[in-house]
Design a protein around this motif. Structure first.
Motif, mmCIF file in Angstrom:
data_model
loop_
_atom_site.group_PDB
_atom_site.id
_atom_site.type_symbol
_atom_site.label_atom_id
_atom_site.label_comp_id
_atom_site.label_asym_id
_atom_site.label_seq_id
_atom_site.Cartn_x
_atom_site.Cartn_y
_atom_site.Cartn_z
ATOM 1 N N TYR A 198 0.837 -1.199 0.000
ATOM 2 C CA TYR A 198 0.000 0.000 0.000
ATOM 3 C C TYR A 198 0.878 1.257 0.000
ATOM 4 O O TYR A 198 2.062 1.220 0.342
ATOM 5 N N ARG A 199 0.258 2.368 -0.384
ATOM 6 C CA ARG A 199 0.854 3.680 -0.185
ATOM 7 C C ARG A 199 -0.181 4.571 0.502
ATOM 8 O O ARG A 199 -1.381 4.291 0.480
ATOM 9 N N LYS A 256 0.040 11.973 6.204
ATOM 10 C CA LYS A 256 -0.276 12.847 7.329
ATOM 11 C C LYS A 256 -0.760 12.083 8.559
ATOM 12 O O LYS A 256 -0.849 12.642 9.645
ATOM 13 N N CYS A 257 -1.092 10.807 8.372
ATOM 14 C CA CYS A 257 -1.698 10.062 9.479
ATOM 15 C C CYS A 257 -0.670 9.601 10.509
ATOM 16 O O CYS A 257 -1.030 9.223 11.628
ATOM 17 N N GLY A 258 0.623 9.577 10.136
ATOM 18 C CA GLY A 258 1.657 9.160 11.067
ATOM 19 C C GLY A 258 1.755 7.659 11.229
ATOM 20 O O GLY A 258 2.460 7.180 12.128
ATOM 21 N N PRO A 314 2.089 2.758 5.806
ATOM 22 C CA PRO A 314 1.119 2.795 4.706
ATOM 23 C C PRO A 314 0.006 1.747 4.830
ATOM 24 O O PRO A 314 -1.145 2.025 4.503
ATOM 25 N N GLY A 315 0.342 0.559 5.334
ATOM 26 C CA GLY A 315 -0.666 -0.494 5.432
ATOM 27 C C GLY A 315 -1.751 -0.215 6.450
ATOM 28 O O GLY A 315 -2.812 -0.839 6.416
ATOM 29 N N TYR A 316 -1.491 0.725 7.382
ATOM 30 C CA TYR A 316 -2.469 1.057 8.419
ATOM 31 C C TYR A 316 -3.094 2.432 8.197
ATOM 32 O O TYR A 316 -3.840 2.911 9.062
ATOM 33 N N CYS A 317 -2.778 3.057 7.074
ATOM 34 C CA CYS A 317 -3.362 4.360 6.759
ATOM 35 C C CYS A 317 -4.867 4.203 6.527
ATOM 36 O O CYS A 317 -5.287 3.319 5.768
ATOM 37 N N PRO A 318 -5.709 5.037 7.142
ATOM 38 C CA PRO A 318 -7.163 4.913 6.930
ATOM 39 C C PRO A 318 -7.573 5.097 5.468
ATOM 40 O O PRO A 318 -8.609 4.586 5.054
ATOM 41 N N GLN A 319 -6.757 5.813 4.690
ATOM 42 C CA GLN A 319 -7.079 6.060 3.285
ATOM 43 C C GLN A 319 -6.079 5.350 2.363
ATOM 44 O O GLN A 319 -5.781 5.824 1.273
ATOM 45 N N ARG A 320 -5.543 4.238 2.825
ATOM 46 C CA ARG A 320 -4.489 3.546 2.079
ATOM 47 C C ARG A 320 -4.953 3.172 0.661
ATOM 48 O O ARG A 320 -6.128 2.906 0.429
#
Length: 589
Positions: free
Chosen positions: A243-244, A250-252, A255-261
């Motif tokens: 994922y990217r 901005k989520c800190g 990438p795999g745990y980004c809410p908007q991944r």
């Protein structure tokens, strides 16, 4: 007469002369540059003897291994980075490039990156491998780094940035191939019993019974399952997702745990080889499990409603997405702990399936097709995956005895680590199976006393049902045993007192009087899948075809069952009053 020191050499020949600076110079033509002009290399020494020796060395190198190509001066770091991103990445699979990048960026560049490429020596590599292992890396990780740098430097040699590959000369780290111990029949049965209590039960049955690789199982789609013919077609494998950030980092989080991944990798790929794309026959018991699994998935689809993503996969998340291999791996570890089976890799299930085929005497050609092995590599793969177990050794000894003495004899040994007790006598040459007939169910045992104990205890609990011991010839049982229960138990099954609670509620939440006790206890054996559990408590609510909502609780802890029953009834009342909240279908109301 011309001065011999000033005579012109033929085109392409090496030349040696003394310059105005007093030094001796030599030029050797080693090839042609990219622009078509001759590639002449220069050597300068203080004496004619020294420069002659340098010229001869260049000529010898040119005529044997070739001379390093002129141009950019590479370091190990710059070459490995260029190779992995621009040469390897477009031409190898996603999983392969992941392994290359780990070896390059985490190990090789930090350890060797500052070396000039042409100055890298085999000894540098051998000291690097030793240092890796001293710092905690396994021999397998060091060997992976060795294979990666050897592949990268082979490409450098092919492009004439190197004349020899030092990684081909360096001694690779020694890797002791760990002998895999396949699961025993009893361990497989325990795993299957435990898997029946969890979501995606059929996923583990396929691994243990058919030996499919993890990616092959997770890449299965319903279009690959032919229920009429009883065949699964393996033709793709699940890839590990990448994922990217979709939030602009901005989520800190990773990438795999980004809410908007955003996914940057395809979900599946075709099988690696032609042999990997294969049909596999499926036992009827497994087909039944797959049909049940399909029904359960249909219910999840209704419950998820607009959150469901339809992609056609057999094994999915509760919202229809393909399973993540990492999550699948952790579910396997949880299954081993719950079944109280020794820890092992998920891939060891494939070793177990291959060994079962060996024990059953399945022809090699059929084994190769089932396991998906290339014909040229199949013999080596069989040696690696099919483990010679005690039953195989005993059957071989019996055949040798029958040939030499005409009196075949098979000795049935105890499971590893288990001593034979006075009642566990060795089985005769033609083993007998003792079958406990319990009502309409038949459970096969290797030892008569086990069957008699189960019959006595089960019969006392169910006095109105037949309970007796039947004696079968083992071969007859394995080929004609009713109910498909061919696995023969060599130990006593578990028996527990299970506490139950049940209540029905009609629309509006009113409790329905069904005229039977709402709470009761009953003894259950581990082969009674519909009643047995070794969990302290488990509960659920379901909507019945008539529209009533049923609360069901069972477990081995009486107090926990009583507490859970109150929770289950509360949910059942809420479900009866607000069916849409739980995704109940309108045709069930």
């Amino acid at each position: 007469m011309a001065n011999p020191t000033k005579s012109r050499q033929p085109n392409g020949a090496s030349s040696i002369f003394q310059g105005k600076d007093g030094r001796w110079h030599g030029y050797v033509t080693v090839g042609v540059k990219d622009d078509g002009t001759p590639d002449r290399r220069h050597a300068s020494r203080k004496t004619r003897t020294a420069v002659t020796r340098a010229v001869r060395d260049l000529e010898k190198q040119r005529d044997s291994t070739g001379v390093r190509k002129a141009g950019q001066t590479w370091t190990v770091e710059s070459w490995l980075t260029h190779w992995v991103e621009n040469i390897a990445a477009p031409s190898v699979s996603e999983n392969t490039i992941d392994g290359y990048r780990v070896a390059v960026y985490h190990h090789l560049i930090p350890g060797l990156g500052a070396h000039r490429l042409e100055k890298l020596e085999p000894e540098h590599l051998e000291r690097f491998y030793k240092k890796m292992q001293a710092n905690g890396s396994s021999a397998g990780t060091a060997h992976q780094a060795h294979r990666t740098v050897r592949t990268a430097l082979n490409e450098a040699k092919r492009r004439r940035h190197l004349t020899t590959n030092p990684a081909s000369i360096a001694k690779a780290p020694k890797v002791e191939e760990e002998e895999v111990e396949p699961y025993s029949l009893e361990e497989v049965q325990r795993l299957l019993l435990e898997a029946d209590k969890h979501r995606n039960t059929a996923r583990w049955v396929i691994a243990l019974a058919l030996g499919l690789r993890q990616g092959e199982v997770l890449g299965l789609k319903w279009a690959d399952v032919d229920f009429e013919v009883g065949v699964i077609l393996v033709r793709r494998g699940r890839l590990r997702p990448r994922y990217r950030h979709g939030c602009g980092d901005k989520c800190g989080r990773k990438p795999g745990y980004c809410p908007q991944r955003i996914s940057i990798r395809r979900e599946t790929k075709d099988t690696k080889t032609r042999a990997g794309k294969r049909p596999i026959g499926v036992p009827e018991e497994l087909l039944k499990l797959l049909r049940l699994h399909k029904e359960q998935q249909d219910r999840e689809r209704v419950l998820a409603r607009d959150l469901w993503v339809e992609k056609g996969y057999v094994f999915t998340s509760p919202t229809g997405e393909p399973l993540n291999p990492n999550t699948d791996y952790h579910r396997w570890k949880d299954l081993l702990k719950a079944a109280k089976v020794r820890d092992a890799r998920l891939h060891d299930a494939r070793h177990t399936a291959a060994t079962v085929l060996l024990i059953l005497g399945v022809p090699d050609a059929v084994v190769d097709r089932i396991m998906g092995w290339e014909p040229g590599k199949s013999a080596r793969m069989r040696r690696r995956y099919q483990h010679v177990t005690s039953p195989v050794l005993q059957q071989t000894a019996a055949k040798v005895g029958g040939l030499l003495w005409g009196t075949p004899h098979v000795v049935q040994s105890a499971p590893e680590g288990v001593a034979l007790g006075p009642s566990q006598t060795p089985a005769p040459a033609e083993p007998t199976v003792y079958v406990a007939l319990l009502g309409e169910r038949r459970i096969p045992f290797l030892h008569r006393e086990h069957a008699e104990t189960v019959v006595a205890k089960w019969g006392a609990d169910h006095p109105r049902h037949p309970a007796e011991v039947e004696v079968w010839d083992r071969r007859n049982w394995e080929h004609k045993g009713p109910g498909g229960m061919r696995a023969i138990r060599d130990r006593m099954p578990e028996r527990k007192v299970v506490f139950h609670a049940r209540a029905l509620f009609v629309a509006g939440g009113e409790r329905l009087n069904v005229g039977v006790p709402e709470q009761w206890s009953a003894p259950a054996w581990e082969f009674d899948r519909d009643r047995y559990t070794d969990l302290p408590v488990r509960w659920h609510t379901t909507r019945r075809p008539g529209g009533e909502v049923e609360a069901q609780v069972r477990g081995t802890d009486e107090e926990a069952v009583a507490v859970a029953f109150a929770e289950a009834c509360a949910q059942a009342v809420d479900r009866a009053q607000d069916p849409c909240k739980y995704g109940d279908r309108s045709d069930d109301l």
